[in-house]
Design a protein around this motif. Structure first.
Motif, PDB file in Angstrom:
ATOM      1  N   ASP A 190      38.618  36.142  35.936  1.00  0.00           N
ATOM      2  CA  ASP A 190      39.199  37.480  35.833  1.00  0.00           C
ATOM      3  C   ASP A 190      38.067  38.484  36.034  1.00  0.00           C
ATOM      4  N   LEU A 191      37.960  38.999  37.244  1.00  0.00           N
ATOM      5  CA  LEU A 191      36.863  39.910  37.579  1.00  0.00           C
ATOM      6  C   LEU A 191      37.271  41.378  37.533  1.00  0.00           C
ATOM      7  N   ARG A 192      38.495  41.658  37.100  1.00  0.00           N
ATOM      8  CA  ARG A 192      38.935  43.053  37.032  1.00  0.00           C
ATOM      9  C   ARG A 192      38.041  43.885  36.096  1.00  0.00           C
ATOM     10  N   PRO A 193      37.683  43.392  34.892  1.00  0.00           N
ATOM     11  CA  PRO A 193      36.793  44.194  34.031  1.00  0.00           C
ATOM     12  C   PRO A 193      35.454  44.488  34.704  1.00  0.00           C
ATOM     13  N   GLU A 194      34.915  43.521  35.422  1.00  0.00           N
ATOM     14  CA  GLU A 194      33.642  43.743  36.112  1.00  0.00           C
ATOM     15  C   GLU A 194      33.801  44.796  37.206  1.00  0.00           C
ATOM     16  N   LEU A 195      34.934  44.756  37.897  1.00  0.00           N
ATOM     17  CA  LEU A 195      35.195  45.763  38.927  1.00  0.00           C
ATOM     18  C   LEU A 195      35.276  47.150  38.302  1.00  0.00           C
ATOM     19  N   GLU A 196      35.971  47.264  37.191  1.00  0.00           N
ATOM     20  CA  GLU A 196      36.108  48.548  36.503  1.00  0.00           C
ATOM     21  C   GLU A 196      34.743  49.075  36.068  1.00  0.00           C
ATOM     22  N   GLU A 197      33.904  48.192  35.539  1.00  0.00           N
ATOM     23  CA  GLU A 197      32.582  48.606  35.083  1.00  0.00           C
ATOM     24  C   GLU A 197      31.719  49.066  36.257  1.00  0.00           C
ATOM     25  N   ALA A 198      31.811  48.336  37.371  1.00  0.00           N
ATOM     26  CA  ALA A 198      31.021  48.707  38.549  1.00  0.00           C
ATOM     27  C   ALA A 198      31.468  50.063  39.092  1.00  0.00           C
ATOM     28  N   PHE A 199      32.773  50.290  39.133  1.00  0.00           N
ATOM     29  CA  PHE A 199      33.272  51.588  39.588  1.00  0.00           C
ATOM     30  C   PHE A 199      32.824  52.703  38.652  1.00  0.00           C
ATOM     31  N   ALA A 200      32.828  52.427  37.349  1.00  0.00           N
ATOM     32  CA  ALA A 200      32.380  53.438  36.383  1.00  0.00           C
ATOM     33  C   ALA A 200      30.911  53.769  36.611  1.00  0.00           C
ATOM     34  N   ASP A 201      30.105  52.759  36.931  1.00  0.00           N
ATOM     35  CA  ASP A 201      28.692  53.001  37.230  1.00  0.00           C
ATOM     36  C   ASP A 201      28.545  53.913  38.440  1.00  0.00           C
TER      37      ASP A 201
END
Length: 269
Positions: A190-201
């Protein structure tokens, strides 16, 4: 994806990807795809101009959805509100254009995850057929253009420069594609949280103070340096308060490992 992916459309796309995977792209005929999708040859060609088109048919619909989604928060939507048309899509002055672009990219990511088997089979097919990889690059660039145009129209004047818009749009697409490829290789993750964090960065880097802004800005805010080094090459370097640096570099299609290494090295210099 929404209901625009009709039953007939889905049948044709899924049948084509399945046949290409089992028989090979060149060995599969349009007639075989039409038979597997239970549509006539004429119906197939009304919807898709070629075998290549059917491979990327979902992207065409996704791109339309992305454009519609972004249009809802474009400044021209204000005119619709004032004229009494589509008030539910009235322009909201509190809209964060960077966030809207990330939302649009998440739509694409979620579609791939939602169509797991087809997405994985398509990814494997692209690795085998060079012509399809070329088409994928063109499709990626179309997403970048849509994001860039939206940002130029919606960002405040001091941040709506072409360079900043291109850099953020390219960064979002690059991060999305990198994480999507990881998921395609490991679909159990489940890479959705990682995607969200990267977008936030990326958003934090995009809104951080420019060098000429008030020196009293918090030192923990990430600094971003965007550079257009040459035609087709954009580099973005974000530095956080912990000293860690994130480099996003966008190169022309066909760039090799040496080109990537040079771009990263130059960005960090």
């Amino acid at each position: 994806m929404t209901a625009v992916r009709t039953h007939t459309h889905a049948q044709a796309v899924d049948a084509a990807i399945d046949l290409f995977s089992r028989q090979g792209y060149e060995q599969t005929t349009v007639e075989e795809i039409a038979d597997a999708a239970r549509v006539s040859r004429a119906t197939f060609f009304r919807r898709f101009r070629s075998k290549e088109d059917v491979v990327f048919a979902d992207h065409e619909l996704l791109l339309e959805e992305v454009v519609v989604m972004l249009a809802e928060t474009r400044p021209e939507a204000r005119a619709s509100e004032e004229s009494g048309r589509a008030p539910e899509r009235a322009w909201d002055p509190t809209t964060d254009p960077y966030l809207e672009v990330c939302r649009a990219a998440r739509l694409v990511f979620d579609h791939h995850v939602g169509q797991r088997e087809t997405s994985i089979a398509r990814h494997q097919l692209l690795q085998q057929v060079p012509a399809l990889r070329d088409r994928e690059l063109v499709t990626t660039h179309r997403y970048e253009r849509a994001f860039t145009a939206y940002l130029r129209d919606t960002l405040p004047p001091d941040r709506s420069t072409t360079t900043m818009s291109i850099a953020f749009a390219a960064s979002v697409v690059a991060v999305h594609n990198a994480i999507l490829r990881r998921w395609l290789r490991n679909p159990h993750l489940d890479l959705r949280p990682e995607l969200e964090e990267a977008f936030a960065d990326l958003r934090r880097a995009a809104v951080s103070p420019f060098p000429h802004d008030d020196d009293s800005a918090p030192s923990s805010a990430p600094a971003v340096d965007t550079d257009v080094a040459s035609a087709g090459e954009v580099r973005t370097v974000a530095t956080g308060g912990d000293g860690k640096r994130v480099v996003v570099t966008v190169l022309e299609p066909g760039a090799g490992p040496d080109d990537v290494a040079r771009a990263v090295r130059d960005a960090l210099a």
